[in-house]
Each structure stands twice: as structure tokens, then as C-alpha cells.
Design a protein around this motif. Structure first.
Motif, PDB file in Angstrom:
ATOM      1  N   LEU A 273       0.821  -1.210   0.000  1.00 43.35           N
ATOM      2  CA  LEU A 273       0.000   0.000   0.000  1.00 43.35           C
ATOM      3  C   LEU A 273       0.852   1.255   0.000  1.00 43.35           C
ATOM      4  N   LEU A 274       1.946   1.179   0.748  1.00 44.19           N
ATOM      5  CA  LEU A 274       2.833   2.339   0.773  1.00 44.19           C
ATOM      6  C   LEU A 274       3.444   2.614  -0.602  1.00 44.19           C
ATOM      7  N   LEU A 275       3.899   1.529  -1.212  1.00 36.48           N
ATOM      8  CA  LEU A 275       4.473   1.692  -2.570  1.00 36.48           C
ATOM      9  C   LEU A 275       3.422   2.208  -3.572  1.00 36.48           C
ATOM     10  N   LEU A 276       2.232   1.656  -3.404  1.00 35.92           N
ATOM     11  CA  LEU A 276       1.162   2.093  -4.322  1.00 35.92           C
ATOM     12  C   LEU A 276       0.851   3.571  -4.132  1.00 35.92           C
ATOM     13  N   CYS A 277       0.769   3.998  -2.848  1.00 37.58           N
ATOM     14  CA  CYS A 277       0.482   5.423  -2.611  1.00 37.58           C
ATOM     15  C   CYS A 277       1.605   6.304  -3.132  1.00 37.58           C
ATOM     16  N   PHE A 278       2.798   5.834  -2.954  1.00 37.47           N
ATOM     17  CA  PHE A 278       3.941   6.625  -3.405  1.00 37.47           C
ATOM     18  C   PHE A 278       3.975   6.755  -4.931  1.00 37.47           C
ATOM     19  N   SER A 279       3.718   5.614  -5.602  1.00 38.05           N
ATOM     20  CA  SER A 279       3.795   5.612  -7.086  1.00 38.05           C
ATOM     21  C   SER A 279       2.648   6.383  -7.745  1.00 38.05           C
ATOM     22  N   VAL A 280       1.512   6.503  -7.071  1.00 36.81           N
ATOM     23  CA  VAL A 280       0.357   7.195  -7.663  1.00 36.81           C
ATOM     24  C   VAL A 280       0.328   8.658  -7.281  1.00 36.81           C
ATOM     25  N   LEU A 281       0.514   8.926  -5.978  1.00 42.44           N
ATOM     26  CA  LEU A 281       0.357  10.291  -5.519  1.00 42.44           C
ATOM     27  C   LEU A 281       1.570  11.164  -5.801  1.00 42.44           C
ATOM     28  N   ALA A 282       2.743  10.551  -5.798  1.00 40.36           N
ATOM     29  CA  ALA A 282       3.948  11.365  -6.016  1.00 40.36           C
ATOM     30  C   ALA A 282       3.956  12.071  -7.378  1.00 40.36           C
TER      31      ALA A 282
ATOM     32  N   ILE B  70       1.474  13.007  -9.108  1.00 42.22           N
ATOM     33  CA  ILE B  70       0.443  14.051  -9.114  1.00 42.22           C
ATOM     34  C   ILE B  70       0.950  15.290  -8.430  1.00 42.22           C
ATOM     35  N   VAL B  71       1.604  15.082  -7.317  1.00 41.06           N
ATOM     36  CA  VAL B  71       2.120  16.222  -6.553  1.00 41.06           C
ATOM     37  C   VAL B  71       3.239  16.921  -7.312  1.00 41.06           C
ATOM     38  N   LEU B  72       4.122  16.106  -7.882  1.00 42.94           N
ATOM     39  CA  LEU B  72       5.300  16.675  -8.556  1.00 42.94           C
ATOM     40  C   LEU B  72       4.927  17.482  -9.812  1.00 42.94           C
ATOM     41  N   TYR B  73       3.912  17.061 -10.595  1.00 40.66           N
ATOM     42  CA  TYR B  73       3.616  17.693 -11.896  1.00 40.66           C
ATOM     43  C   TYR B  73       2.388  18.594 -11.872  1.00 40.66           C
ATOM     44  N   THR B  74       1.910  18.931 -10.683  1.00 31.32           N
ATOM     45  CA  THR B  74       0.729  19.789 -10.607  1.00 31.32           C
ATOM     46  C   THR B  74       1.001  21.151 -11.221  1.00 31.32           C
ATOM     47  N   ASP B  75       2.153  21.785 -10.895  1.00 35.57           N
ATOM     48  CA  ASP B  75       2.491  23.113 -11.422  1.00 35.57           C
ATOM     49  C   ASP B  75       2.697  23.078 -12.926  1.00 35.57           C
ATOM     50  N   ARG B  76       3.373  22.070 -13.418  1.00 37.31           N
ATOM     51  CA  ARG B  76       3.590  21.953 -14.872  1.00 37.31           C
ATOM     52  C   ARG B  76       2.291  21.785 -15.632  1.00 37.31           C
ATOM     53  N   LEU B  77       1.355  21.024 -15.060  1.00 37.31           N
ATOM     54  CA  LEU B  77       0.067  20.825 -15.721  1.00 37.31           C
ATOM     55  C   LEU B  77      -0.693  22.125 -15.836  1.00 37.31           C
ATOM     56  N   GLY B  78      -0.624  22.923 -14.805  1.00 36.62           N
ATOM     57  CA  GLY B  78      -1.320  24.209 -14.858  1.00 36.62           C
ATOM     58  C   GLY B  78      -0.739  25.127 -15.895  1.00 36.62           C
ATOM     59  N   SER B  79       0.556  25.196 -15.932  1.00 38.99           N
ATOM     60  CA  SER B  79       1.184  26.046 -16.961  1.00 38.99           C
ATOM     61  C   SER B  79       0.937  25.527 -18.359  1.00 38.99           C
ATOM     62  N   PHE B  80       0.880  24.193 -18.490  1.00 37.69           N
ATOM     63  CA  PHE B  80       0.638  23.586 -19.811  1.00 37.69           C
ATOM     64  C   PHE B  80      -0.752  23.914 -20.336  1.00 37.69           C
ATOM     65  N   SER B  81      -1.770  23.858 -19.479  1.00 36.49           N
ATOM     66  CA  SER B  81      -3.147  24.155 -19.896  1.00 36.49           C
ATOM     67  C   SER B  81      -3.311  25.608 -20.269  1.00 36.49           C
ATOM     68  N   SER B  82      -2.654  26.507 -19.507  1.00 35.15           N
ATOM     69  CA  SER B  82      -2.767  27.917 -19.852  1.00 35.15           C
ATOM     70  C   SER B  82      -2.081  28.230 -21.163  1.00 35.15           C
ATOM     71  N   SER B  83      -0.964  27.552 -21.398  1.00 39.85           N
ATOM     72  CA  SER B  83      -0.276  27.774 -22.685  1.00 39.85           C
ATOM     73  C   SER B  83      -1.099  27.268 -23.845  1.00 39.85           C
ATOM     74  N   ILE B  84      -1.835  26.181 -23.633  1.00 45.62           N
ATOM     75  CA  ILE B  84      -2.719  25.669 -24.698  1.00 45.62           C
ATOM     76  C   ILE B  84      -3.801  26.672 -25.014  1.00 45.62           C
ATOM     77  N   ALA B  85      -4.388  27.244 -23.991  1.00 43.64           N
ATOM     78  CA  ALA B  85      -5.450  28.226 -24.212  1.00 43.64           C
ATOM     79  C   ALA B  85      -4.928  29.435 -24.936  1.00 43.64           C
ATOM     80  N   LYS B  86      -3.729  29.883 -24.485  1.00 38.73           N
ATOM     81  CA  LYS B  86      -3.150  31.043 -25.155  1.00 38.73           C
ATOM     82  C   LYS B  86      -2.804  30.741 -26.596  1.00 38.73           C
ATOM     83  N   ALA B  87      -2.259  29.545 -26.782  1.00 38.40           N
ATOM     84  CA  ALA B  87      -1.911  29.168 -28.167  1.00 38.40           C
ATOM     85  C   ALA B  87      -3.134  29.078 -29.026  1.00 38.40           C
ATOM     86  N   GLY B  88      -4.201  28.511 -28.507  1.00 38.74           N
ATOM     87  CA  GLY B  88      -5.437  28.430 -29.286  1.00 38.74           C
ATOM     88  C   GLY B  88      -5.986  29.784 -29.596  1.00 38.74           C
TER      89      GLY B  88
END
Length: 672
Positions: free
Chosen positions: A8-17, A19-37
Motif C-alpha cells: 500500500l505504501l508503494l502504491l500510494c507513493f507511485s500514484v500520488l507522487a 500528481i504532486v510533482l507535476y501539478t504546477d507543470r500541468l497548470g502552466s501547460f493548460s494555460s499555454s494551450i489556451a493562449k496558443a489556441g
């Protein structure tokens, strides 16, 4: 169970980590898509400059620019401030400047609208396009009607100057979309006027509803040559050796391209390129030469010189035409010589014609033919016999001069006209026809008459060369006035000229009731030059008192003469009396038609026009249907079918009655 917690620990680490690490990149990526569109959606818009908030029509992309509308709105709040594109450009300029709109915001659109209208007025072309363009055109026409009376005839000139002032004041510098796509288009395609002369629009740019002229480009090339020669002769341009050298090269190129072409289809492929090159060179000449008065003066001098050359060439052409008509072709000179030699090799028995007992029978059909042309006389006889229902009842009386007597007889001995009867006589056999009896014969032998024909008289030349034709010196042309004396035992005779071709049976002419008239002929009233005043001198009281100036003339060439009435009314004496009065040629010039009009005045019965069609010797526009329906066609004029100058389109009617396989014709190289 002991492994559950680690899993369970490994599973939580592999799934949640992640998400936490790429949250900021995902936000910037979506805004860039909107701007590009968003940017991609509006990327085609090319403003060209930094523009403030728009207060006029929304700007369109260069690639998707449509036809300009007929109205420009200065404010989206007050549509009443709209500027009509058909208004005076000065008014439009002032309204733009007085408004709160920045000039750069309307720069492209105003220029497109004004330039479109300017081109439309210059070329007279319709605005092409779909239904939207048609709606725009209708609105522009309505606006134009409201301002037509104000603008007047000088609109184009004012429009050109004021359009330039608008661009200068507002700072317009960009071109329309069409100009950007075709920056090197010459003036001939844009339809701009030439200050040195009117330029014709190119055939490719003409109105779709009007078919282009087949020789429009040929005419334009010739116009350019004239302009180029004007520039060559002007002092301002001659001082520029580089321009003169270039212009001479262009002239040679255009002359080679033009050649002898009379239609656009006859021009070579590179002709249009030469035209564009010449236009560019002439444009340089306009910049060098700005003195319109000098150009106009030179053009007037060229026009005067050209008119003088045209007058001289017309006179020379008339003289050469008359000379060609009077000159005997080599083949027709050879033929009588060849026939004469052959005739005198025959014995007296072989020189006689058969059926001579029919010559004085008044109950059959008699023809009179007076000619010194063997081949022409042969065509008259052959065509008449070929179309006769019963050739046995047709008799041809041919009278010629002493020179062609043997040749004429030999031709019909070698080529008998079927079952018809032939008689050939020489005018010298008529011993009664002498100068003491015939006034015209006395006049023809006079010194003044010979002097009139064989001297130039440069100080007082005759304006009409046809009256100086030496054929009028021949008595053969005047024998038609002595019919009763030539045929004393006949009642009716059909006179035929030697340039006639018969196409139908003519026997019905003898059955026509002439109602007491002497001459049956086809009238020539449809043309003004066939009336009496064109042949007779009505300034002379003898003519004006006895004849009507606009009386209808008639044609010599196929005439049915009633010889009984002729004798009864003493027509020959009337002819003699008028010939004596015209001893000094003051009543009419020489010829047989003027005295014929006088002699048979009010004594001519009009025949149906279908009997006799004239003009094949001078008029190429004679109706083909009239020719085919005519009983006889007449090559009156200088363009005889046996001459090289004859009209080719009519020569076939004459040639089909000649057998070119005949040995005499082959010996003299007479071919179709």
C-alpha cells in the motif's frame, strides 16, 4: 498480511507522487494551450502597425479580404457619420480628419475603396464577384446618382489629383491587395490613361459582356509605335542617349512582332511581352518629356504628313488600277496571235461558219456582242448556249476590229457553240459607218481627242481617270447606237457586253411587252451615283432644261432593243444631235452611258432586277444569293475576271465556262 502495508505504501507513493510533482507543470501547460489556441485563432490578422482601440469597421486579414463596402463608418456609435465612397475625395478627407478616428486605422480600407472606384471609373468595368459584390455595386450606383450633378464631367481628373492628396496628407503608403499580388502590372492592364494618347484596355481586362475586338492588340501595338516615334523626334528625349537607344530597340522588337498581322490571332506568342516592354519604356519617356504642348504639336505634324501621304497613295493606287485594267495580260496577247496564225493556214472552205441562213430570220433569238477580247466573247457565248433550252434557235452576231477579226473567227471555228449559230464581222465591213455620217467617229479621230488621251496635261488634270480610258477611242463601244443599221431585217436584238456571264435561259426577254419603249434594261436607282446628275453636267442649260437631275439611271450590258420602235422614233438621229452638241465635251465626259441616258430618256422600260445583277467588277459585297438567282451577272468595273486584279470570290462564275484543256489556251499558258 505482512506484505500488505508495504504494498500500500508503494502504491500510494507511485500514484500520488507524480500528481504532486507535476501539478504546477500541468497548470502552466493548460494555460499555454489556451493562449496558443487564442493566438492561433487570430493569427491571420496582420495589422502592420501598433493600432489603438478600433472605432471603425473591424480590420480584415490580407488573405481573406473581400470586396469593400460602399460606405465607411467613422464611428460605431453614430452611423450618420458614414462616408460615401462616391463622395468628393476632398470631402471624405476632411471628414476623416475632423473625426476622432486615427488615420492609420482606416488606411488600408479607404485606399482599397478609393482605388477600386478609381479603377472602375477609368476602365468602365463592372465589379466582379458573388452576390455580395453585386449588392455592393447596387449601393454604389445609388450613391453615385446622388452626387453625379455635383461632380460633373471633370470627376476623373479631380479624383486622380485629390486621391493623391489624400494619400499624401493621411500618409497612406500601402497598396491594395490586388496591387500587392501583381506589383509589376503594366499600365495597359490597369487601364490607366496615357497623357500622350488614349490607351486601349487589354483584351484580357475588357468587359465580360462585350466581346473583345479581334484586332485590338494589333491596333494597340501600332499606337505604341506612333508614340515611340513621337518621343524619338522630341528635343527633350533626344538629349537622353540611353533612353533613345532603349526606345529604338523596343521599336524594332514591336515592328518584328507586328509584321503584317491584321488580327490578334496572327501575332506571335511573344507579342504581349514586347507590348509590356514598350509600355515601360514609354513610361520613362513621359517622365522625361513633360511638355504636352510639344507632344501635341508633333502629333499634329505627323497627322498632317500622314494625310498627305494617304492622298498621294490613293492617287497612285487609282492610276495603277486604271493602268492594270487597260493593260492586256500576256496570255490574252498571245492567244489572238496564235489563233490568227492558225486561221490563215485554213483554206476558204474551212473558214466558213454553218447555218448562215438563220442570220436574218426575225423569228428566232438574236444576240449582239461587240468585243475585241476573244476569251471574254467565248464565255458570253458558252454561258448563253449552256443555259438555253433550245440552242438551235439562238444566233450570235459578234462584231470586232480588224486586228482581232481572224482570231475571233478561228476560235469559234475550233470551238463551235453546239447547235447555235455564229456570225463574226469586222467593223470595217460597215462602209456606211464613216465620219461624215457619225459625229462620234469624227470626234474620235480629231486632234483634240487624241491630245486629250495621249498627253499628260499636268496643269489641268482630269479628276476622274476612268474617262481617259483609251477604250473610248474604239468605235466598238458606240456600235450599240446603230442597231437598226447593223441588223436592218431584225425586230428585236438582245445586246450583251463581253463581261457578262449568262446563268439562265433568256428567251423570255423577247416576249416582254416594252409598251412602246425602245430599250428594256434594269434600273440602277438604289445608289445615288447612278442618277443622271452624276453623269451629266447640269450646270449647262441644255442639260438642266431637258432632263431631271435625280432621274433614275439604268444599266448598259444586257439590253433588249425593239428595232421597229427605234426606227419609228428615229433614235439614231437623236443620238447624233446630242453628240454634235457635245463636241467640246461640256455636256458630259466620254463614254457610252451618258449619251445612252440622254438618247433613251423616257424611252426605257424597267426590267426585273433578277434579270441582270451588276457590280462584280468593283463591289466585293454583292449578295451571293442575288448572284445565284440572277439570269445574267455583270463584271462591270475595272476588276475583270480575266485580269489578276479581279475579285477571286467572283472569278469562279466566269471560269467555269472556259475549257482550260483547250490547246490554244495551254500554248499561251492561260490557266485558272
Amino acid at each position: 498480511m505482512k506484505f500488505r502495508m508495504p504494498v500500500l505504501l508503494l502504491l500510494c507513493f507511485s500514484v500520488l507522487a507524480p500528481i504532486v510533482l507535476y501539478t504546477d507543470r500541468l497548470g502552466s501547460f493548460s494555460s499555454s494551450i489556451a493562449k496558443a489556441g487564442f493566438s492561433e485563432e487570430f493569427s491571420p490578422i496582420n495589422y502592420g502597425r501598433d493600432i489603438n482601440k478600433l472605432k471603425v469597421l473591424p480590420q480584415e486579414s490580407v488573405n481573406a479580404l473581400k470586396e469593400p463596402s460602399g460606405v465607411v463608418y467613422l464611428s460605431d456609435k453614430d452611423p450618420s457619420e458614414a462616408i460615401s465612397v462616391k463622395e468628393e475625395p476632398k470631402m471624405a478627407r476632411s471628414r476623416v480628419l475632423q473625426s476622432n478616428v486615427k488615420p492609420l486605422e482606416v488606411e488600408t480600407h479607404i485606399e482599397q475603396v478609393i482605388d477600386k472606384v478609381h479603377r472602375e471609373e477609368k476602365n468602365g468595368q463592372e465589379i466582379a464577384g458573388d452576390s455580395q459584390a453585386e449588392t455592393i455595386e447596387e449601393s454604389q450606383q445609388v450613391l453615385l446618382q446622388s452626387n453625379e450633378q455635383k461632380i460633373g464631367a471633370k470627376r476623373e481628373e479631380q479624383f486622380g489629383h485629390q486621391d493623391a492628396s489624400i494619400k499624401e496628407e493621411i500618409g497612406l503608403s500601402s497598396r491594395t491587395d490586388a496591387e500587392k499580388q501583381e506589383p509589376d502590372k503594366p499600365e495597359i492592364e490597369s487601364g490607366k490613361s496615357d497623357p500622350d494618347g488614349p490607351s486601349q484596355p487589354s483584351p484580357e481586362r475588357q468587359n465580360d459582356n462585350k466581346k473583345p475586338m479581334p484586332d485590338a492588340r494589333v491596333h494597340h501595338l501600332r499606337d505604341q509605335l506612333i508614340k515611340a516615334k513621337v518621343y524619338l523626334s522630341l528635343g527633350t528625349t533626344r538629349s537622353n542617349p540611353h533612353f533613345i537607344k532603349e526606345l529604338r530597340v523596343r521599336i524594332r522588337e514591336v515592328q518584328r512582332a507586328l509584321g503584317d498581322a491584321t488580327k490578334d490571332s496572327e501575332l506571335p506568342r511573344g507579342a504581349y511581352d514586347k507590348l509590356k516592354a514598350m509600355e515601360e519604356t514609354l513610361a520613362k519617356g513621359k517622365q522625361i518629356q513633360d511638355d504636352c504642348a510639344a507632344v501635341i504639336k508633333k502629333l499634329r505634324a505627323i497627322l498632317h504628313s500622314t494625310e498627305e501621304q494617304l492622298r498621294v497613295h490613293k492617287k497612285q493606287s487609282m492610276f495603277l488600277m486604271q493602268l492594270s485594267a487597260k493593260t492586256l495580260p500576256k496570255g490574252l496577247h498571245c492567244l489572238p496571235l496564235r489563233l490568227t496564225t492558225e486561221y490563215y493556214s485554213l483554206n476558204s472552205t474551212q473558214q466558213q461558219f454553218p447555218n448562215q441562213e438563220k442570220l436574218e430570220n426575225p423569228n428566232i433569238y438574236h444576240y449582239a456582242l461587240f468585243s475585241d477580247n476573244v476569251l471574254a466573247a467565248a464565255v458570253v457565248v458558252n454561258s448563253t448556249v449552256s443555259n438555253a433550252r433550245d440552242p438551235r434557235n439562238h444566233v450570235f452576231h459578234i462584231v470586232t476590229d480588224r486586228l482581232n477579226y481572224a482570231a475571233m473567227r478561228m476560235w469559234f471555228i475550233a470551238n463551235p457553240p453546239g447547235k447555235a449559230t455564229i456570225q463574226v464581222q469586222s467593223v470595217e465591213e460597215f462602209t456606211w459607218l464613216n465620219s461624215s455620217y457619225s459625229p462620234v467617229l469624227k470626234q474620235l479621230g480629231s486632234t483634240s481627242m487624241i491630245d486629250y488621251y495621249f498627253r499628260t496635261h499636268r496643269a489641268n488634270p482630269d479628276s476622274n481617270l476612268k474617262y481617259r480610258n483609251p477604250k473610248y477611242l474604239s468605235i466598238l463601244n458606240h456600235l450599240r447606237f446603230y442597231m437598226p443599221e447593223i441588223f436592218p431585217k431584225l425586230h428585236k436584238v438582245l445586246f450583251l457586253d463581253d463581261d457578262i456571264v449568262v446563268q439562265r435561259d433568256l428567251t423570255q426577254l423577247w416576249k416582254i411587252d416594252l409598251k412602246g419603249k425602245i430599250n428594256g434594261a434594269v434600273e440602277t436607282c438604289r445608289e445615288s451615283f447612278h442618277r443622271f446628275d452624276r453623269y451629266l453636267n447640269f450646270s449647262n442649260p441644255l442639260i438642266s432644261k431637258n432632263f431631271e437631275a435625280h432621274a433614275c439611271g439604268w444599266a448598259f450590258g444586257m439590253n433588249i432593243f425593239d428595232l421597229k420602235e427605234w426606227k419609228k422614233q428615229e433614235i439614231t438621229e437623236i443620238y447624233h444631235s446630242w453628240q454634235k452638241l457635245n463636241n467640246d465635251r461640256q455636256l458630259w465626259k466620254l463614254g457610252t452611258l451618258p449619251p445612252g441616258l440622254i438618247t433613251f430618256y423616257n424611252r426605257t422600260f424597267p426590267l426585273n432586277r433578277g434579270w441582270h445583277v451588276l457590280g462584280l467588277g468593283y463591289d466585293p459585297s454583292v449578295n451571293q444569293r442575288d448572284i445565284q438567282r440572277a439570269a445574267a451577272i455583270h463584271y462591270n468595273g475595272n476588276l475583270k475576271p480575266w485580269l489578276e486584279i479581279g475579285l477571286p470570290k467572283f472569278r469562279g462564275y466566269w471560269q467555269k465556262y472556259i475549257n482550260y484543256n483547250q490547246p490554244y489556251l495551254q500554248d499561251c499558258n492561260i490557266n485558272p
